[in-house]
Design a protein around this motif. Structure first.
Motif, PDB file in Angstrom:
ATOM      1  N   ALA A 143      89.115  33.845  51.920  1.00  0.00           N
ATOM      2  CA  ALA A 143      90.468  33.735  52.471  1.00  0.00           C
ATOM      3  C   ALA A 143      91.185  35.055  52.231  1.00  0.00           C
ATOM      4  O   ALA A 143      90.941  35.731  51.223  1.00  0.00           O
ATOM      5  CB  ALA A 143      91.236  32.600  51.811  1.00  0.00           C
ATOM      6  N   GLN A 144      92.042  35.405  53.165  1.00  0.00           N
ATOM      7  CA  GLN A 144      92.906  36.571  52.992  1.00  0.00           C
ATOM      8  C   GLN A 144      94.343  36.091  53.124  1.00  0.00           C
ATOM      9  O   GLN A 144      94.676  35.361  54.059  1.00  0.00           O
ATOM     10  CB  GLN A 144      92.626  37.656  54.020  1.00  0.00           C
ATOM     11  CG  GLN A 144      93.478  38.898  53.781  1.00  0.00           C
ATOM     12  CD  GLN A 144      93.157  40.024  54.728  1.00  0.00           C
ATOM     13  OE1 GLN A 144      93.560  39.984  55.875  1.00  0.00           O
ATOM     14  NE2 GLN A 144      92.438  41.020  54.227  1.00  0.00           N
ATOM     15  N   PHE A 145      95.172  36.497  52.186  1.00  0.00           N
ATOM     16  CA  PHE A 145      96.564  36.082  52.163  1.00  0.00           C
ATOM     17  C   PHE A 145      97.466  37.311  52.210  1.00  0.00           C
ATOM     18  O   PHE A 145      97.310  38.238  51.412  1.00  0.00           O
ATOM     19  CB  PHE A 145      96.879  35.291  50.886  1.00  0.00           C
ATOM     20  CG  PHE A 145      96.049  34.052  50.711  1.00  0.00           C
ATOM     21  CD1 PHE A 145      96.358  32.891  51.384  1.00  0.00           C
ATOM     22  CD2 PHE A 145      94.953  34.055  49.856  1.00  0.00           C
ATOM     23  CE1 PHE A 145      95.605  31.740  51.218  1.00  0.00           C
ATOM     24  CE2 PHE A 145      94.189  32.907  49.673  1.00  0.00           C
ATOM     25  CZ  PHE A 145      94.517  31.748  50.357  1.00  0.00           C
ATOM     26  N   GLU A 146      98.427  37.308  53.134  1.00  0.00           N
ATOM     27  CA  GLU A 146      99.456  38.351  53.198  1.00  0.00           C
ATOM     28  C   GLU A 146     100.557  37.958  52.216  1.00  0.00           C
ATOM     29  O   GLU A 146     100.902  36.782  52.089  1.00  0.00           O
ATOM     30  CB  GLU A 146     100.048  38.417  54.604  1.00  0.00           C
ATOM     31  CG  GLU A 146      99.035  38.692  55.693  1.00  0.00           C
ATOM     32  CD  GLU A 146      98.893  40.155  56.025  1.00  0.00           C
ATOM     33  OE1 GLU A 146      99.822  40.925  55.703  1.00  0.00           O
ATOM     34  OE2 GLU A 146      97.854  40.523  56.580  1.00  0.00           O
ATOM     35  N   LEU A 147     101.135  38.949  51.548  1.00  0.00           N
ATOM     36  CA  LEU A 147     102.203  38.689  50.595  1.00  0.00           C
ATOM     37  C   LEU A 147     103.516  39.277  51.103  1.00  0.00           C
ATOM     38  O   LEU A 147     103.522  40.306  51.778  1.00  0.00           O
ATOM     39  CB  LEU A 147     101.859  39.291  49.233  1.00  0.00           C
ATOM     40  CG  LEU A 147     100.637  38.681  48.544  1.00  0.00           C
ATOM     41  CD1 LEU A 147     100.301  39.450  47.284  1.00  0.00           C
ATOM     42  CD2 LEU A 147     100.876  37.219  48.229  1.00  0.00           C
ATOM     43  N   PRO A 148     104.644  38.640  50.762  1.00  0.00           N
ATOM     44  CA  PRO A 148     105.945  39.170  51.190  1.00  0.00           C
ATOM     45  C   PRO A 148     106.340  40.399  50.380  1.00  0.00           C
ATOM     46  O   PRO A 148     105.749  40.691  49.332  1.00  0.00           O
ATOM     47  CB  PRO A 148     106.895  38.000  50.918  1.00  0.00           C
ATOM     48  CG  PRO A 148     106.256  37.250  49.794  1.00  0.00           C
ATOM     49  CD  PRO A 148     104.770  37.394  50.007  1.00  0.00           C
ATOM     50  N   ASP A 149     107.346  41.087  50.846  1.00  0.00           N
ATOM     51  CA  ASP A 149     107.831  42.303  50.177  1.00  0.00           C
ATOM     52  C   ASP A 149     108.733  42.017  48.981  1.00  0.00           C
ATOM     53  O   ASP A 149     109.049  42.931  48.225  1.00  0.00           O
ATOM     54  CB  ASP A 149     108.621  43.176  51.171  1.00  0.00           C
ATOM     55  CG  ASP A 149     107.733  43.729  52.266  1.00  0.00           C
ATOM     56  OD1 ASP A 149     106.511  43.871  52.038  1.00  0.00           O
ATOM     57  OD2 ASP A 149     108.259  44.025  53.355  1.00  0.00           O
ATOM     58  N   ASN A 150     109.162  40.778  48.797  1.00  0.00           N
ATOM     59  CA  ASN A 150     110.150  40.472  47.765  1.00  0.00           C
ATOM     60  C   ASN A 150     109.552  40.075  46.416  1.00  0.00           C
ATOM     61  O   ASN A 150     110.215  39.458  45.605  1.00  0.00           O
ATOM     62  CB  ASN A 150     111.086  39.353  48.255  1.00  0.00           C
ATOM     63  CG  ASN A 150     110.361  38.029  48.442  1.00  0.00           C
ATOM     64  OD1 ASN A 150     109.138  37.993  48.578  1.00  0.00           O
ATOM     65  ND2 ASN A 150     111.120  36.955  48.458  1.00  0.00           N
TER      66      ASN A 150
END
Length: 180
Positions: A143-150
């Motif tokens: 799985a690949q997960f994008e993370l938010p900038d905050n």
């Protein structure tokens, strides 16, 4: 003799858990944490103890070696990669890649790969259910997960496999890549 035992212990620790930093082809920095789960004592004694829930480790059936993380109706969560983000790097990751090998021991074992940051700041899942139609067969799960900038340095990152039902499922050769 003491030196030989010391070097044997270090080699065993390195064989069961590796971490390192590399550069991706697109210029991103990648920090890698991986384990084949072969030496639970060394996993527990690593700095920051990034591998949690070691009570799920069982001996006997594994993708590589003799040990894997067994999840079932009682222990629903595999070994967990967990740490405060500031302990992992001074920068905040943009993505997390998870890979491992899984094997369904019992039929009807729906599993999810879970990423969470500080419990409720980020919670994402990826299903691995459709891969496991044959019992006792090791297959890769990813799985690949994008993370938010905050994200903040004191946020806690967790990545693990969750067994949502009563069947038994094994996880081995876990690799977590943090992309910066």
């Amino acid at each position: 003799m003491k030196k030989l035992l010391f070097f044997a212990a270090i080699a065993s620790m390195l064989a069961s858990c590796n971490s390192g930093k590399k550069e991706a082809s697109n210029g991103d920095s990648v920090k890698v944490f991986e384990t084949n789960i072969e030496n639970v004592d060394s996993l527990a004694s690593l700095p920051n103890g990034v591998w949690k829930n070691l009570k799920t480790v069982v001996e006997g059936v594994a993708h590589s070696g003799r040990f894997s993380s067994k999840i079932d109706s009682i222990e629903q969560f595999s070994m967990v990669f967990e740490d405060q983000l500031s302990n992992l790097d001074s920068k905040m990751p943009k993505k997390v890649n998870f890979s491992a090998f899984g094997s369904a021991v019992k039929p009807n074992t729906p599993v999810l790969i879970v990423l969470s940051v500080s419990s409720d700041k980020v919670y994402k899942t990826a299903s691995a259910d459709s891969l496991f139609t044959t019992l006792n067969e090791w297959k890769p799960i990813n799985a690949q997960f994008e993370l938010p900038d905050n994200l903040a340095g004191d946020d806690i990152l967790k990545v693990y496999v969750w067994n949502r039902q009563k069947g038994e499922f094994l996880v081995d050769d876990i690799k977590v890549e943090l992309i910066y």
